[in-house]
Write an enzyme that holds these catalytic residues in place. Structure first.
Site, mmCIF file in Angstrom:
data_model
loop_
_atom_site.group_PDB
_atom_site.id
_atom_site.type_symbol
_atom_site.label_atom_id
_atom_site.label_comp_id
_atom_site.label_asym_id
_atom_site.label_seq_id
_atom_site.Cartn_x
_atom_site.Cartn_y
_atom_site.Cartn_z
ATOM 1 N N ILE A 52 0.830 -1.209 0.000
ATOM 2 C CA ILE A 52 0.000 0.000 0.000
ATOM 3 C C ILE A 52 0.856 1.247 0.000
ATOM 4 O O ILE A 52 0.488 2.269 -0.548
ATOM 5 C CB ILE A 52 -0.908 0.089 1.240
ATOM 6 C CG1 ILE A 52 -1.483 -1.254 1.613
ATOM 7 C CG2 ILE A 52 -2.007 1.086 1.023
ATOM 8 C CD1 ILE A 52 -2.303 -1.195 2.884
ATOM 9 N N GLY A 53 1.981 1.216 0.659
ATOM 10 C CA GLY A 53 2.773 2.438 0.714
ATOM 11 C C GLY A 53 4.148 2.170 1.258
ATOM 12 O O GLY A 53 4.420 1.117 1.812
ATOM 13 N N GLY A 84 7.378 4.191 3.419
ATOM 14 C CA GLY A 84 7.738 5.378 4.170
ATOM 15 C C GLY A 84 9.175 5.299 4.618
ATOM 16 O O GLY A 84 9.914 4.413 4.196
ATOM 17 N N PHE A 93 10.268 4.434 7.423
ATOM 18 C CA PHE A 93 10.581 3.330 8.321
ATOM 19 C C PHE A 93 10.346 1.956 7.713
ATOM 20 O O PHE A 93 10.676 0.962 8.317
ATOM 21 C CB PHE A 93 9.749 3.441 9.596
ATOM 22 C CG PHE A 93 9.961 4.733 10.319
ATOM 23 C CD1 PHE A 93 11.141 4.968 10.989
ATOM 24 C CD2 PHE A 93 8.990 5.716 10.324
ATOM 25 C CE1 PHE A 93 11.359 6.158 11.658
ATOM 26 C CE2 PHE A 93 9.191 6.907 10.992
ATOM 27 C CZ PHE A 93 10.376 7.135 11.660
ATOM 28 N N VAL A 143 4.289 -0.725 3.917
ATOM 29 C CA VAL A 143 3.013 -1.137 4.482
ATOM 30 C C VAL A 143 2.310 -2.062 3.495
ATOM 31 O O VAL A 143 2.215 -1.750 2.309
ATOM 32 C CB VAL A 143 2.109 0.074 4.767
ATOM 33 C CG1 VAL A 143 0.822 -0.382 5.423
ATOM 34 C CG2 VAL A 143 2.820 1.069 5.645
ATOM 35 N N LYS A 158 2.837 -3.042 8.858
ATOM 36 C CA LYS A 158 4.017 -2.217 8.571
ATOM 37 C C LYS A 158 5.245 -3.074 8.800
ATOM 38 O O LYS A 158 5.536 -3.467 9.925
ATOM 39 C CB LYS A 158 4.027 -1.026 9.500
ATOM 40 C CG LYS A 158 5.280 -0.209 9.392
ATOM 41 C CD LYS A 158 4.954 1.195 8.971
ATOM 42 C CE LYS A 158 6.115 1.822 8.246
ATOM 43 N NZ LYS A 158 5.719 3.049 7.602
ATOM 44 N N ASP A 202 7.416 12.524 10.915
ATOM 45 C CA ASP A 202 7.285 12.311 9.470
ATOM 46 C C ASP A 202 5.849 12.587 9.031
ATOM 47 O O ASP A 202 5.241 11.810 8.322
ATOM 48 C CB ASP A 202 7.717 10.886 9.108
ATOM 49 C CG ASP A 202 7.898 10.712 7.595
ATOM 50 O OD1 ASP A 202 8.084 11.731 6.901
ATOM 51 O OD2 ASP A 202 7.851 9.573 7.117
#
Ligand SMILES: *[C@@H]1O[C@H](CO)[C@@H](O)[C@H](O)[C@H]1NC(C)=O
Ligand SMILES: *[C@@H]1O[C@H](CO)[C@@H](O)[C@H](O)[C@H]1NC(C)=O
Ligand SMILES: *[C@@H]1O[C@H](CO)[C@@H](O)[C@H](O)[C@H]1NC(C)=O
Ligand SMILES: *[C@@H]1O[C@H](CO)[C@@H](O)[C@H](O)[C@H]1NC(C)=O
Ligand SMILES: *[C@@H]1O[C@H](CO)[C@@H](O)[C@H](O)[C@H]1NC(C)=O
Ligand SMILES: *[C@@H]1O[C@H](CO)[C@@H](O)[C@H](O)[C@H]1NC(C)=O
Length: 796
Positions: free
Chosen positions: A484-485, A487, A489, A492, A510, A614
């Site tokens: 989904i995404g 970042g 860190f 996800v 995550k 963030d």
């Protein structure tokens, strides 16, 4: 009394225009319909434009408050193709014409020069051709003229010098030729942005430029400008961006930059500048990027350059610089690119370069460097450095010798005698170390197997202990279509977990990127703490998993609520592409309040304040009711960049350029004030539709600075804001159809309200993005102000 005077004034204003106003809405309608008849409108956006209706309620059209005349026409990014008809000049009340980002072709009709009230003309990003009509110089009210990214040709008309109100002039990316007319110095002294890059312009940079004391951004790059830089440029103290690369400019780079202390980017590469690099460069304390490549600079590299600790990119390649590289180069901790190739540098490569943890690209090729290549840091990755063409560099590392054209170090006899015991000692120590590691690993594995994950309260039947295997199954072996995404860190994934009762639950996982970030020993305890952080606008952490994957590598993940409506970033910028609808003004306000509530809770109501670090639209997720939930909070507390011990402060910097607070660049610790800054940027983005990472801001001109340099009217005229205002007007008008006033009045009334609302929200955004952290509002203040704005928009 004041009221009466005002009435008289309005009357005086109205009388001569009375005829104009009463008779000309018909001509406005005809002009717009003739425009429509020339257009192909694949999205059917202009379907409301019909001959029987009042143009004031058409899509993209806004009328004036006094009388019904068309004042704004905002049709950006609608895939419209066709030509601009001369009849548009009948819209004599037009204030703003924004047709950017379409497929319009043909020429600008010279009749547009009749639009005496025009303040904003944006035709950028089309396929318009021909010469720019000199008649545009008649538009004395013009504040913003944006013709960039078209195919205009010929000279820039002298007459543009008559635009005495202009703040923004963008003519970049066209085929303009000839010299910049000297009359341009007669433009407004309020000019903020002067962009003519990527054209075929010749001649000198015109003298008289020092008049533009308010100039923020000057882009003359990739033309054929020649001659010396006028020294008066040094007087433009507010400049943040100078881009003149790719010309034929020559002469010495004198000390002209010593007063331009706000400079973020200075690009002078690919010219014929000569002489030394001035030491006064140290005055540019916030310099982010310095590009002097491919000139004729000589002398040594002044050590003052290495004191510019905000600098992320330094390119001095292709000059005749000599001398050696001082160890101080290792103090530029933010550096990402360092290119000193093709010079005459001598001496060794300073070992301190190993400390530059963000350095992604190091090019020292084609110099006369000598000695041994350092071995740690970026020197462990062959793709990150280029050392070719230095005949006296050597390395003991076989891989480097084989792949980078560097010689093998010849170890002299004398040295070998000393080296032998050292090598033996090293081998012995390594063996001991490896066996200890193995022991440690076995013990750890045993422990892990006993306790694979932190148990948690069950989520409607979710197994007590989620393991690596569960997560692997749920995400279909981390399949790309479940991603989904991504970042700072980690990534996800969407995961479908089997519950005990044979049902399934869709959750988000995550997976922490342990290559990039190191989880602290307190990971489990911190996850427990995160599970107790509950707020309706935070994505709920359900459980965590800390175990080994099938390769025996450490694996850590957080299992969280899944949000079906995706992230805010997509909704702000591509919403209309996908579903035909964009977030409305009130939805945006409500989302801003949601985000503010979540962050306010983290800052003020948690056991100890939690900084998010963030915050950005991609980290705001929307549930089925369009309620916003903030994700990724608290991670900065127990993850740190692998690269260095104390770098958690700059984590966000690496992840989310555009949203980070300026002080993070100077090494400040992560703070709640930094979050407030990011929140402010998020708000400005939501209500202007401009990304902080937009092309326009690439030269260090931030979204916040850009917006603060405009006045309110200019902000609400921006394409994104304008459309929100109009949509709000129509929706309110149709929902109040038995309003006793006429449809038009009520429409205008609602639009005024929407304008005020946006102006108020923008002020909140600006108060949150103040340059000094202590001048920023607290999250609590921002929240209560947004709530008050929301309240003022309620009907009663
Ligand atoms: C509208 O524009 C056209 C072409 O420019 C012109 O011929 C016509 O007279 C104008 N109509 C009005 C009412 O001004
Ligand atoms: C506009 O500029 C041109 C050339 O620079 C000049 O000849 C002309 O008089 C100006 N027009 C007005 C109305 O000032
Ligand atoms: C600028 O404007 C002044 C006054 O209108 C005029 O005298 C002068 O010639 C103009 N300068 C240029 C370079 O066009
Ligand atoms: C910098 O500013 C000072 C004071 O305003 C001025 O005297 C000096 O000439 C300026 N230097 C340059 C190079 O413009
Ligand atoms: C390094 O610089 C040289 C010469 O300036 C250039 O040819 C080479 O492509 C650069 N290497 C990389 C990896 O960019
Ligand atoms: C080396 O650096 C490149 C570029 O940054 C990266 O894609 C690659 O994964 C790195 N390789 C290793 C082995 O770390």
């Amino acid at each position: 009394m004041m009221g009466f005077i005002r009435f008289i004034l309005i009357l005086c204003f109205l009388l001569p225009h009375f005829h104009d106003i009463l008779c000309n809405i018909d001509s406005d309608r005809d002009a717009l319909l003739s425009f429509k008849s020339q257009l192909r409108d694949p999205k059917n956006y202009l379907s409301s434009w019909t001959s029987g209706s009042n143009p004031c309620i058409w899509n993209g059209v806004t009328c004036s408050e006094v009388g019904e005349r068309v004042q704004y026409l905002a049709l950006s990014e609608l895939h419209l193709s066709g030509k601009l008809p001369a009849r548009l000049s009948n819209l004599t009340y037009l204030n703003s014409l924004d047709l950017s980002g379409n497929n319009l072709h043909g020429e600008i009709p010279h009749e547009l020069g009749h639009l005496q009230r025009l303040q904003n003309l944006d035709l950028s990003n089309n396929k318009l051709t021909g010469k720019v009509p000199p008649s545009l110089g008649n538009l004395f009210s013009m504040k913003s003229l944006v013709l960039a990214r078209n195919r205009f040709e010929g000279e820039i008309p002298t007459e543009l010098g008559n635009l005495s109100s202009l703040s923004y002039l963008a003519l970049s990316d066209n085929y303009f030729s000839g010299e910049l007319p000297s009359s341009l110095v007669n433009m407004s002294s309020d000019l903020k942005l002067f962009h003519v890059g990527h054209n075929w312009l010749t001649g000198n940079i015109p003298p008289g430029i020092k008049k533009f004391q308010n100039l923020l951004s000057l882009s003359f790059e990739n033309n054929f400008f020649s001659g010396e830089l006028p020294s008066e440029m040094g007087a433009l103290q507010r400049l943040q961006n100078i881009d003149i690369h790719g010309n034929r400019l020559s002469g010495q780079i004198s000390d002209i930059f010593c007063n331009i202390t706000n400079l973020y980017t200075l690009a002078m590469g690919n010219n014929q500048f000569s002489g030394r690099i001035p030491t006064s460069i140290r005055q540019c304390k916030v310099l982010f990027s310095l590009d002097l490549r491919m000139n004729r600079l000589r002398g040594t590299i002044p050590k003052e350059i290495f004191q510019l600790s905000y600098l992320t990119s330094l390119n001095l390649a292709g000059n005749s610089l000599h001398g050696s590289l001082p160890p101080e180069v290792g103090t530029m901790t933010q550096l990402e690119t360092l290119d000193l190739s093709s010079n005459n540098l001598v001496g060794p490569i300073p070992v301190s370069l190993e400390n530059l943890h963000y350095l992604q690209k190091l090019n020292l090729s084609f110099n006369h460097l000598e000695g041994e290549v350092p071995v740690k840091g970026l020197f462990t990755n062959l793709t990150k450095f280029d050392l070719r063409g230095n005949n006296q560099l050597c390395s003991l590392n076989k891989e480097i010798v084989q792949n980078s054209g560097v010689l093998r170090c010849v170890v002299g006899k004398k040295k070998r005698k000393i080296l032998l015991p050292i090598i033996l000692a090293v081998v012995g120590a390594t063996a001991l170390f490896i066996s200890m590691l193995f022991l440690f690993w076995t013990i750890k594995k045993e422990r892990k197997e006993r306790k694979t994950s932190v148990s948690s309260e069950p989520f409607r039947g979710l197994p007590q202990n989620i393991t690596y295997g569960d997560i692997r199954r749920a995400t279909d072996n981390f399949a790309a279509e479940n991603l989904i995404g991504k970042g700072v860190f980690g990534s996800v994934y969407k995961g479908v977990f089997s519950l005990s009762a044979g049902e399934t639950a869709t959750l988000a996982v995550k997976v922490l990127d342990l290559q990039q970030s190191k989880a602290s020993k307190s990971f489990n305890a911190e996850c427990e703490a995160l599970k107790n952080v509950r707020h309706r606008n935070l994505v709920k952490v359900i459980t965590s998993c800390s175990s080994l994957d099938y390769n025996g590598e450490e694996f850590k993940a957080l299992v969280m609520q899944f949000m079906p409506n995706g992230n805010l970033d997509l909704k702000i910028h591509t919403g209309d592409e996908e579903s035909g609808s964009i977030l409305t003004l009130m939805q945006r306000l409500s989302i801003a309040i949601d985000v503010a509530s979540a962050v306010e809770y983290l800052h003020h109501d948690c056991h100890s304040p939690i900084a998010h670090c963030d915050l950005k639209p991609a980290n705001v997720l929307l549930d089925e009711n369009m309620t916003a939930h903030v994700v990724d909070f608290g991670l900065a507390r127990f993850l740190s960049r692998n690269t260095s011990e104390k770098q958690s402060s700059t984590l966000a910097l690496k992840g989310s350029i555009g949203y980070i607070a300026p002080e993070y660049g100077f090494g400040s610790k992560a703070s709640t004030e930094g979050d407030v800054y990011s929140f402010g940027i998020l708000v400005l983005e939501m209500f202007t539709g401009k990304r902080p990472t937009d092309e326009m801001f690439k030269e260090g001109l931030s979204l916040s600075k850009f917006v603060s340099a405009m006045d309110e009217n200019e902000v609400v005229m921006m394409g994104g804001a304008r459309r929100l205002i109009e949509d709000y007007g129509y929706s309110k008008q149709s929902s109040n159809s038995d309003d006793h006033s006429s449809g038009f009045d009520s429409n205008t009334h609602w639009m005024r309200k929407a304008e005020e609302c946006i102006a108020d929200v923008i002020r909140v955004g600006l108060s949150c993005t103040a340059y000094q952290p202590k001048e920023r509002w607290s999250m609590r203040e921002a929240l209560s102000k947004l709530q008050a704005i929301n309240h003022s928009m309620l009907p009663f």
